[in-house]
Design a protein around this motif. Sequence first.
Motif, PDB file in Angstrom:
ATOM      1  N   SER A  80      -2.772  18.098  -2.789  1.00 11.36           N
ATOM      2  CA  SER A  80      -3.730  17.465  -1.877  1.00 11.36           C
ATOM      3  C   SER A  80      -3.504  15.956  -1.817  1.00 11.36           C
ATOM      4  N   TYR A  81      -3.194  15.350  -2.961  1.00 10.51           N
ATOM      5  CA  TYR A  81      -3.011  13.896  -2.975  1.00 10.51           C
ATOM      6  C   TYR A  81      -1.735  13.491  -2.242  1.00 10.51           C
ATOM      7  N   GLY A 124     -14.181  17.182  -4.307  1.00 10.51           N
ATOM      8  CA  GLY A 124     -12.838  17.645  -4.658  1.00 10.51           C
ATOM      9  C   GLY A 124     -11.830  16.529  -4.521  1.00 10.51           C
ATOM     10  N   LYS A 125     -11.970  15.760  -3.460  1.00 11.08           N
ATOM     11  CA  LYS A 125     -11.052  14.645  -3.222  1.00 11.08           C
ATOM     12  C   LYS A 125     -11.209  13.577  -4.307  1.00 11.08           C
ATOM     13  N   VAL A 136      -5.267  11.567 -10.555  1.00 10.16           N
ATOM     14  CA  VAL A 136      -4.041  10.803 -10.292  1.00 10.16           C
ATOM     15  C   VAL A 136      -4.088   9.471 -11.050  1.00 10.16           C
ATOM     16  N   ASP A 194      -1.700  13.824   1.635  1.00 10.68           N
ATOM     17  CA  ASP A 194      -2.326  12.683   2.326  1.00 10.68           C
ATOM     18  C   ASP A 194      -1.448  11.438   2.233  1.00 10.68           C
ATOM     19  N   TYR A 222      -3.004  10.358 -14.529  1.00  7.62           N
ATOM     20  CA  TYR A 222      -1.555  10.560 -14.657  1.00  7.62           C
ATOM     21  C   TYR A 222      -0.841   9.204 -14.639  1.00  7.62           C
ATOM     22  N   ASP A 243       0.835  -1.208   0.000  1.00 10.20           N
ATOM     23  CA  ASP A 243       0.000   0.000   0.000  1.00 10.20           C
ATOM     24  C   ASP A 243       0.870   1.259   0.000  1.00 10.20           C
ATOM     25  N   VAL A 268       0.461  -3.063  -9.577  1.00 12.14           N
ATOM     26  CA  VAL A 268       0.254  -1.757  -8.965  1.00 12.14           C
ATOM     27  C   VAL A 268      -0.907  -1.050  -9.660  1.00 12.14           C
ATOM     28  N   HIS A 283       4.414   9.955  -7.225  1.00  8.94           N
ATOM     29  CA  HIS A 283       5.397  10.283  -8.274  1.00  8.94           C
ATOM     30  C   HIS A 283       4.668  10.762  -9.536  1.00  8.94           C
ATOM     31  N   ALA A 285      -9.635  14.737  -7.531  1.00  9.61           N
ATOM     32  CA  ALA A 285      -8.168  14.705  -7.426  1.00  9.61           C
ATOM     33  C   ALA A 285      -7.675  13.268  -7.602  1.00  9.61           C
ATOM     34  N   LEU A 332       2.261   1.761  -3.469  1.00  9.82           N
ATOM     35  CA  LEU A 332       1.239   2.332  -4.358  1.00  9.82           C
ATOM     36  C   LEU A 332       1.103   3.841  -4.116  1.00  9.82           C
ATOM     37  N   ASN A 335       1.962   6.506  -7.067  1.00 13.78           N
ATOM     38  CA  ASN A 335       0.930   7.443  -7.514  1.00 13.78           C
ATOM     39  C   ASN A 335       1.359   8.884  -7.228  1.00 13.78           C
ATOM     40  N   VAL A 341      -4.147  19.065  -7.439  1.00 14.92           N
ATOM     41  CA  VAL A 341      -4.269  17.606  -7.309  1.00 14.92           C
ATOM     42  C   VAL A 341      -3.024  17.052  -6.631  1.00 14.92           C
ATOM     43  N   ARG A 396      -8.267  20.951  -2.585  1.00 14.41           N
ATOM     44  CA  ARG A 396      -9.420  20.176  -3.085  1.00 14.41           C
ATOM     45  C   ARG A 396     -10.552  21.118  -3.489  1.00 14.41           C
ATOM     46  N   ARG A 398       1.548   7.345 -17.430  1.00 19.84           N
ATOM     47  CA  ARG A 398       2.896   6.863 -17.121  1.00 19.84           C
ATOM     48  C   ARG A 398       3.080   5.428 -17.600  1.00 19.84           C
ATOM     49  N   ALA A 413       1.718  12.055  -9.769  1.00 26.85           N
ATOM     50  CA  ALA A 413       1.053  13.335  -9.524  1.00 26.85           C
ATOM     51  C   ALA A 413       2.049  14.493  -9.531  1.00 26.85           C
TER      52      ALA A 413
END
Lengths: 371, 401
Positions: free
Chosen positions: A314-315, B281-282, B289, A318, B292, A279, B313, A288, B285, A282, A286, A311, A363, B296, A290
């Motif tokens: 905020s991502y 919003g979350k 991701v 967290d 993106y 986890d 993954v 990277h 976002a 991952l 992710n 994005v 967000r 990749r 973003a």
Amino acid sequence: MDFSFSSDQQLLRNAARSFLDEHMTPATARTLWEDPRGESEAIWKEMAQLGWLGLSLPEAHGGSGLGMVETAIVLEELGRTACPAAYWPTMLAATAIAEAGSDAQRHRWLPAVASGEVRASVALLDAELDWHPGATATRAERTSDGYALTGAKRYVPWAHVANVLLVPARAPEGLTMFLVEAAAPGLTLSSAPVMDPGMRWVDVTLDRVRVSADAVVGREGAAEASMLALIRRGAVGAAAEMLGAARRCLDMAVAYAKVREQFGQPIGSFQAIRHTCADMYLDVENSHSAVYYAAWALDARADDHEVAASVAKSYVGDAARRVCGEAIQVHGGIGFTWEYDLHVYFKRAKALEVMYGDGDFHRELVLRAVS
Amino acid sequence: MDLTYAPEDRAFREQCRAWLEANVPRHDLMTLDERRAWHRKLYEAGYVGMLWPKEYGGWGATPMQQAIVQDEMARAGAPPAINGLGIGFIGPTIIVHGTEWQKRRYLQKMLTAEEIWCQLYSEPNAGSDLASLRTRAEDQGDHFVVNGQKIWTSSGPIADWGILLARTDPGVPKHKGISCLLLHMRQPGVEVRPLKQITGHSLFSEVFMTNARAEKRDLLGKPGQGWEIAQTTLGYERGANSLGRVTRYAISFTQLVRAAKDLRRGGRPLLQDPVVRAKMGKLYAELEVQRYAALRVLSALDKGEAPGPFSSVTKLSYTEFEKRFYETALEILGPYGELMSATADYEEVDTSSGEPGTWATAFLWSRAGTIYSGSSEIQKNIIGERVLGLPKEVRADRLRA
């Protein structure tokens, strides 16, 4: 389309990693925690030598003319060592000068930044701690030859080592950005110790600090958009640094899970630990995606570069908090000790999570852009 | 690093969009014949079997072009091709492991959907522990006799052929005694019973094999090589539909925004409720991701890099996201999220099954992704062992082996 680093970018990354692994060991960082300035002049000069301080500045002013992707590569490595340095605030102020400053301002400050002679910072938060530019309460009153600034700027990173501060204030014309030299009369600093011992935040009080009319960066009254752009750029950089901290924590957790034995086996063989590490991986990968998408979008002025910055911030905010926290969990008791280095990265990630707009702030910006 | 699309990819997208505008059926495809006809049209346009080599009837296109087609099909609301399992990974597996006879016999008819394929892997007692499967295939000289039961077989009732994992040697450790056979589904020894899913639909089945016959020439690879082949099969199943999937989520998100403007709570639209705004919003976002990350993966595939264990993954990421996406959407939608038939147009969304549905069916479907093709737990084991290099767990079956 190519999402991987170019060979030059790869070289930059390798060079940054080997330099910092050698010169910013955890022991060095710990020494700097005790230092009154909190950073190393020698390492700052080395950063200048390596070209990091002028990386994204125009070639005409001593820089290399590269972009946010390269800057993010360096920032990720700085985060990976939780390097105590005024790097990002200095770069942000310099970028604002490069983008909106007058010729005189560029000549005065950019070569000096690139060569490592001066440091700078950005004072984006006022007393209410609201990241929206509209909340700026610091006032700029007209004087005979310029402005007098009065107000309280909070948590300005590394202001105590900065030669110059970028200060948004409310002028008669509207929100305006000013360059204020740290030595200006009426400007007082007081440090605000935070949980990351490698980070310095400083409260800056301005009491009728006089600046001349040519201290204005960009147009009077037109700073709202450029301040938001600065926050977004700051957010992408902070995300890159948080990514570095998170990747370091993941690496440490995986290495530890391979050697730490309990119940007669390495703990990494237990699914509870292995799945936690998966986890974390991952989250890191992710993050990277973003960070580098947002950095590229900023450089390319892609249609979605504003959303991408929010994005990423905020991502990754967290994700990095989760990853660094889970690394402590995987380590158990040793991860909770001051001597073990994990908390350093955990705290760096946490400090940056709230800077340049926190998750909720970004967000909301994301949703405004798409609803 | 440069994320702009190459000029030829942009041109290809334009061309694909124009073709879809002209050709996407204006009504739902009701019968198998209609779906077959649409499939054939897609194939003839060069949009099916895109990654297959030209010598086997494919188009030798790039992963980027394939992803663009999937993306444009999602945007246009086009029905999917019909023989997805066959074209996505059974065919490629035959290309890698099959004999010349097998390739000539099966590949072209698979591409045109003249013959539809299914996968006969999972069993009632062999799910995540697939290698413990019990279906037996006994060597009778010129053919095998197959006895056993398979489950979760998609396209079962319409399939002409199946790729089957069966135990041919019970005397060796479990991973080594499995062979891979191509089984004719239209024979008296094969019985397909549709299973009703939590969505109320029957997209998968149980398959019972009672003295079913598989010809010797339909053994794929060598005897005992089945497990190894299954690993490559699973590898093909992941990776390339990346952009289209995210576009579907984005279309759903747009509908969620419309719903949140229409529905009201406390005297104002839901979209003005700060709690709803934070959730949305979350959600967006996270959706970005996923996009993106898809770019990749796609850029790596396009450079000819094998995704390898990294595909775990990707699968873990989007399937877990999809659950969070619909869970959050249903929290926001309240009672509207429960409807099984649509009345307002924002109530109708694409589900991950490729079939249209409501928010409720999309929500139910989202539970499938983290189970099929290797559950999230299995993906995490793969990431732990093969990406992070963590030690293998001590397992009773490995001790015995």
